[in-house]
Design an enzyme around this catalytic site. Sequence first.
Site, PDB file in Angstrom:
ATOM      1  N   HIS A  42       0.858  -1.184   0.000  1.00 36.02           N
ATOM      2  CA  HIS A  42       0.000   0.000   0.000  1.00 36.02           C
ATOM      3  C   HIS A  42       0.897   1.238   0.000  1.00 36.02           C
ATOM      4  O   HIS A  42       1.175   1.817   1.049  1.00 36.02           O
ATOM      5  CB  HIS A  42      -0.906  -0.010   1.229  1.00 36.02           C
ATOM      6  N   GLU A  69      -2.660  -1.681  -3.105  1.00 40.85           N
ATOM      7  CA  GLU A  69      -3.730  -0.888  -2.518  1.00 40.85           C
ATOM      8  C   GLU A  69      -3.361   0.589  -2.574  1.00 40.85           C
ATOM      9  O   GLU A  69      -2.182   0.936  -2.517  1.00 40.85           O
ATOM     10  CB  GLU A  69      -3.939  -1.265  -1.045  1.00 40.85           C
ATOM     11  N   HIS A 191      -8.268  -6.043   7.357  1.00 37.39           N
ATOM     12  CA  HIS A 191      -8.060  -5.034   8.390  1.00 37.39           C
ATOM     13  C   HIS A 191      -8.331  -5.644   9.767  1.00 37.39           C
ATOM     14  O   HIS A 191      -9.459  -5.988  10.100  1.00 37.39           O
ATOM     15  CB  HIS A 191      -8.926  -3.782   8.202  1.00 37.39           C
TER      16      HIS A 191
END
Length: 238
Positions: A42, A69, A191
């Site tokens: 990410h 991401e 998450h």
Amino acid sequence: MKLSVNINKLATLRNSRGGNNPDVVKAAVDAQRFGADGITVHPRPDERHIRYSDVREIKNIITTEFNIEGNSQEQKFVDLVLEVQPHQVTLVPDALGQITSNHGWDTVRHKDYLKEIIAVFQKVGIRVSIFVDPLVEMVEGATETGTDRIELYTEAYAHGFAAGNREAAIAPYVAAAKRATELGLGLNAGHDLDLHNLKYFAQQIPTLDEVSIGHALICDAIYLGFENTIQLYKRQLQ
């Protein structure tokens, strides 16, 4: 169900000292060798953990699935994804400077924008997943954007599970997953998933395609070892 290992935290550790220790490119290769089904990164605009140069190097060396991401409202991110062409891009509505992702897209309000940007990536053959909260309305809105998959934001589930309310915590995710399957959407999740709450989540949502796990997995690896930890996480998905 596949496990994609997010290696951002290893990059955070490297950047805190300077130099190239730990080597995040080697970590990506090792995670693949240790059984990870994919690698997730990410990159953020300030490159405080994964750097754009890391993304390019990792793409050139791994053979497993690569998931990038990020916030597609940053043109630099869009350009990177189009250059690298990973297997999947996951679009996350982060604010500039945000420590970690903490909400999904409002797929109703942002339908036109998402439809437009998703088509940009799909045009060059990149599968697109968008980060959403476990709300049936948001899942239905996602269908209108043309996305290939959604990624369910699982922080609320993790908190509920830790508080001993696992049935109530999982309920909205089961409903969202059921609707996604009915609408033909692929299903990812991520998450705050960890060794304690992952197995129950996977058991209750058998249509899950992939989980992306970074922070908890890297924390566990400090005590348990990187290879062993990856195998322990994969075992929860069986």
